[in-house]
Design a protein around this motif. Sequence first.
Motif, PDB file in Angstrom:
ATOM      1  N   MET A   1       0.859  -1.198   0.000  1.00 16.81           N
ATOM      2  CA  MET A   1       0.000   0.000   0.000  1.00 16.81           C
ATOM      3  C   MET A   1       0.883   1.231   0.000  1.00 16.81           C
ATOM      4  O   MET A   1       1.822   1.343   0.769  1.00 16.81           O
ATOM      5  N   THR A   2       0.577   2.138  -0.884  1.00 16.79           N
ATOM      6  CA  THR A   2       1.396   3.346  -1.025  1.00 16.79           C
ATOM      7  C   THR A   2       1.026   4.331   0.064  1.00 16.79           C
ATOM      8  O   THR A   2       0.012   4.211   0.756  1.00 16.79           O
ATOM      9  N   GLY A   3       1.876   5.370   0.132  1.00  9.12           N
ATOM     10  CA  GLY A   3       1.625   6.421   1.126  1.00  9.12           C
ATOM     11  C   GLY A   3       0.340   7.166   0.850  1.00  9.12           C
ATOM     12  O   GLY A   3      -0.385   7.557   1.763  1.00  9.12           O
ATOM     13  N   ASP A   4       0.044   7.360  -0.468  1.00  5.27           N
ATOM     14  CA  ASP A   4      -1.201   8.060  -0.804  1.00  5.27           C
ATOM     15  C   ASP A   4      -2.419   7.257  -0.393  1.00  5.27           C
ATOM     16  O   ASP A   4      -3.444   7.803   0.015  1.00  5.27           O
ATOM     17  N   GLU A   5      -2.324   5.899  -0.516  1.00  2.00           N
ATOM     18  CA  GLU A   5      -3.463   5.066  -0.166  1.00  2.00           C
ATOM     19  C   GLU A   5      -3.672   5.041   1.338  1.00  2.00           C
ATOM     20  O   GLU A   5      -4.787   4.863   1.819  1.00  2.00           O
ATOM     21  N   ARG A   6      -2.568   5.148   2.121  1.00  8.28           N
ATOM     22  CA  ARG A   6      -2.699   5.136   3.576  1.00  8.28           C
ATOM     23  C   ARG A   6      -3.221   6.469   4.121  1.00  8.28           C
ATOM     24  O   ARG A   6      -3.644   6.550   5.260  1.00  8.28           O
ATOM     25  N   ARG A   7      -3.176   7.549   3.323  1.00 10.72           N
ATOM     26  CA  ARG A   7      -3.611   8.858   3.783  1.00 10.72           C
ATOM     27  C   ARG A   7      -5.140   8.876   3.949  1.00 10.72           C
ATOM     28  O   ARG A   7      -5.862   8.451   3.068  1.00 10.72           O
ATOM     29  N   PRO A   8      -5.663   9.349   5.098  1.00 14.66           N
ATOM     30  CA  PRO A   8      -7.119   9.340   5.305  1.00 14.66           C
ATOM     31  C   PRO A   8      -7.806  10.292   4.336  1.00 14.66           C
ATOM     32  O   PRO A   8      -7.293  11.345   3.987  1.00 14.66           O
ATOM     33  N   ARG A   9      -9.008   9.873   3.946  1.00 12.49           N
ATOM     34  CA  ARG A   9      -9.800  10.688   3.014  1.00 12.49           C
ATOM     35  C   ARG A   9     -10.497  11.817   3.779  1.00 12.49           C
ATOM     36  O   ARG A   9     -11.016  11.619   4.870  1.00 12.49           O
ATOM     37  N   THR A  10     -10.500  12.975   3.178  1.00 13.91           N
ATOM     38  CA  THR A  10     -11.164  14.138   3.783  1.00 13.91           C
ATOM     39  C   THR A  10     -12.469  14.416   3.038  1.00 13.91           C
ATOM     40  O   THR A  10     -12.553  14.238   1.816  1.00 13.91           O
ATOM     41  N   ARG A  11     -13.466  14.827   3.823  1.00 20.39           N
ATOM     42  CA  ARG A  11     -14.762  15.156   3.196  1.00 20.39           C
ATOM     43  C   ARG A  11     -14.661  16.448   2.410  1.00 20.39           C
ATOM     44  O   ARG A  11     -14.050  17.406   2.849  1.00 20.39           O
ATOM     45  N   ARG A  12     -15.311  16.409   1.251  1.00 19.86           N
ATOM     46  CA  ARG A  12     -15.320  17.611   0.421  1.00 19.86           C
ATOM     47  C   ARG A  12     -16.219  18.672   1.011  1.00 19.86           C
ATOM     48  O   ARG A  12     -17.336  18.380   1.414  1.00 19.86           O
ATOM     49  N   THR A  13     -15.732  19.889   1.072  1.00 18.92           N
ATOM     50  CA  THR A  13     -16.542  20.994   1.582  1.00 18.92           C
ATOM     51  C   THR A  13     -17.546  21.427   0.514  1.00 18.92           C
ATOM     52  O   THR A  13     -17.160  21.664  -0.631  1.00 18.92           O
ATOM     53  N   PRO A  14     -18.817  21.486   0.857  1.00 21.14           N
ATOM     54  CA  PRO A  14     -19.811  21.926  -0.139  1.00 21.14           C
ATOM     55  C   PRO A  14     -19.487  23.322  -0.662  1.00 21.14           C
ATOM     56  O   PRO A  14     -19.074  24.204   0.093  1.00 21.14           O
ATOM     57  N   THR A  15     -19.665  23.464  -1.978  1.00 19.35           N
ATOM     58  CA  THR A  15     -19.412  24.774  -2.596  1.00 19.35           C
ATOM     59  C   THR A  15     -20.693  25.457  -3.046  1.00 19.35           C
ATOM     60  O   THR A  15     -20.681  26.643  -3.354  1.00 19.35           O
ATOM     61  N   TRP A  16     -21.791  24.703  -3.111  1.00 15.29           N
ATOM     62  CA  TRP A  16     -23.052  25.296  -3.543  1.00 15.29           C
ATOM     63  C   TRP A  16     -23.710  25.999  -2.362  1.00 15.29           C
ATOM     64  O   TRP A  16     -23.830  25.440  -1.275  1.00 15.29           O
ATOM     65  N   THR A  17     -24.190  27.214  -2.635  1.00 13.70           N
ATOM     66  CA  THR A  17     -24.888  27.968  -1.595  1.00 13.70           C
ATOM     67  C   THR A  17     -26.373  27.624  -1.611  1.00 13.70           C
ATOM     68  O   THR A  17     -26.879  26.980  -2.550  1.00 13.70           O
ATOM     69  N   THR A  18     -27.055  28.055  -0.573  1.00 10.15           N
ATOM     70  CA  THR A  18     -28.503  27.828  -0.498  1.00 10.15           C
ATOM     71  C   THR A  18     -29.221  28.482  -1.669  1.00 10.15           C
ATOM     72  O   THR A  18     -30.135  27.900  -2.267  1.00 10.15           O
ATOM     73  N   ARG A  19     -28.778  29.686  -2.014  1.00  6.42           N
ATOM     74  CA  ARG A  19     -29.404  30.381  -3.141  1.00  6.42           C
ATOM     75  C   ARG A  19     -29.226  29.596  -4.430  1.00  6.42           C
ATOM     76  O   ARG A  19     -30.170  29.502  -5.231  1.00  6.42           O
ATOM     77  N   ARG A  20     -28.044  29.000  -4.625  1.00  6.90           N
ATOM     78  CA  ARG A  20     -27.804  28.233  -5.859  1.00  6.90           C
ATOM     79  C   ARG A  20     -28.661  26.978  -5.891  1.00  6.90           C
ATOM     80  O   ARG A  20     -29.247  26.642  -6.922  1.00  6.90           O
ATOM     81  N   TRP A  21     -28.735  26.264  -4.752  1.00  5.64           N
ATOM     82  CA  TRP A  21     -29.599  25.087  -4.692  1.00  5.64           C
ATOM     83  C   TRP A  21     -31.045  25.477  -5.002  1.00  5.64           C
ATOM     84  O   TRP A  21     -31.730  24.798  -5.784  1.00  5.64           O
ATOM     85  N   LEU A  22     -31.516  26.538  -4.391  1.00  3.08           N
ATOM     86  CA  LEU A  22     -32.891  26.950  -4.631  1.00  3.08           C
ATOM     87  C   LEU A  22     -33.112  27.388  -6.073  1.00  3.08           C
ATOM     88  O   LEU A  22     -34.141  27.084  -6.683  1.00  3.08           O
ATOM     89  N   ARG A  23     -32.127  28.109  -6.642  1.00  2.21           N
ATOM     90  CA  ARG A  23     -32.268  28.568  -8.019  1.00  2.21           C
ATOM     91  C   ARG A  23     -32.353  27.393  -8.980  1.00  2.21           C
ATOM     92  O   ARG A  23     -33.214  27.351  -9.871  1.00  2.21           O
TER      93      ARG A  23
END
Length: 535
Positions: free
Chosen positions: A1-23
């Motif tokens: 297993m490579t070093g990249d595979e051992r690195r924990p996955r981080t959750r993606r921060t949402p980029t869509w705003t409430t206004r965009r979702w509603l639009r």
Amino acid sequence: MTGDERRPRTRRTPTWTTRRWLRVGMTGALVILSLLGVTGAWVLERTQTISNNLTDVRSPSLATAFRLETSLVNQETGIRGYGLTGMPDFLAPYRQGLADQRTHTRSLEELLHDDRARLNDLEAVRDAVDTWHENTAEPIAAAPPGAPSSLITQRVAEGKAAFDDVRVALENQQERLRADRVHARADLESTVTLRNWVFGAIALLIAVLAALVFEGLRRGINRPLDHLGAEARIIAAGDFGHPITPTGPADLRRLSGEIESMRRRLVRELAFTEEARLRLDVQAADLQRSNAELEQFAYVASHDLQEPLRKVSSFTQLLQRRYGGQLDERADQYIDFAVDGANRMQTLISDLLNFSRVGRVHNAHRSIELDTVLEETLSALSVAIEETGATITHDPLPALVADPSQMAMLWQNLIGNSVKFRRPGEVPRIHVTAAAESGLWRFTVTDNGIGIPPEYAEKIFVIFQRLHTKDTYSGSGIGLAMCKKIVEFHGGTITIDPDYRDGARITFTLAPEPPQVSGPTEPSEATGPDAERRR
């Protein structure tokens, strides 16, 4: 297993705003609803068109065709009867049938003006009828009345075969019209079924969209806001060290971050405020002690000042009575100045004491009838009222919870000023009114005196502010300032009416139950109307 595979996955921060979702959501919903709306509108228009065609064209056309057939049968019956009997009465149904034929033919032409095939059927009926008219009906109708001839009898027999062609043309016309109506009714039923399906789909889509919007709002807005509110309540409960975790769409996460920044700043400010509060507590204690000492000093100083003033006033008055007229004119003038100055100083000190006591010493609130207080005040001012011939009237006054001594001082100052500042050569007329207004009582004191210029509306309520010299009108300049202090102590405001030009009109309000303000009590000389009478 490579070093990249051992690195924990981080959750993606949402980029869509409430206004965009509603639009995006609203745009998609509007597109779908627009398509269904256009389809629904087309189906409605189609249903209306078919229904109008059925009720306005097909059914009336078939009924008119039947009436046309009836008019032709009447013609054939009349002609056949006339041909067989020669009696003129049989020509009446024939001629009526001709008129009805023309009417029904015109009606069919108007109803079927857009239907070329049905117009052709009507033309076939008209051709058959014209042939029968030409070969049979008209010759028989033109024959003279009387016994029928063998030629007429022969034409009647031949006319029956010709009228059978008319019947065939009518049957063909009616059969096609009936088929057209059945077809229109079937189209209407199928279109109504389609309309119901379309509107059912629209209703179902609206319900689905409402459910999706509700769920989206719950997950994207309500849940993050509830989370933020819960953490804010924890902080509001006193745990200022509790951090706020951002959740939800990008704009709500930014809001959480801003609130977290505000929390950290509040922690710093609270630490500084606590330190400042401790210093203020020390200063407030010092200030309270200083105020108490100052009040005691003012009270003692005022009383200590009154004693020598009474002596000065008494002895100068003795000098005036004993040596008045025995010394020169300059000496008498000096003695008068001394007596007047001592008396005015004594009045001023008494007024200052009364002014300082408002809200501090006078604080005996109870239910009082202002009518009674006003009558007592007028009794105290009876000498001045009789000397000037003043007329004082008032509306029914309410009962209030107030300090009776302060109410007496209020009325005495206001009525006394109206009597004092009268117009030369004119009898004072004073009227007092009272009216409920927005939870308060509004009072007015109106007189016909010299009035108060609007530019002095604020100045007259400032202590020691006078619009006239003491030689013109006596007084200490404290009366209206005391009125303002009394009114404000009882939860109201006082002002003059700048639009009133026939004298002065002072307006003030009083609360039915003013806030209870406690103050230190002290042994003092009598206050209220008795003290005011000495002014």
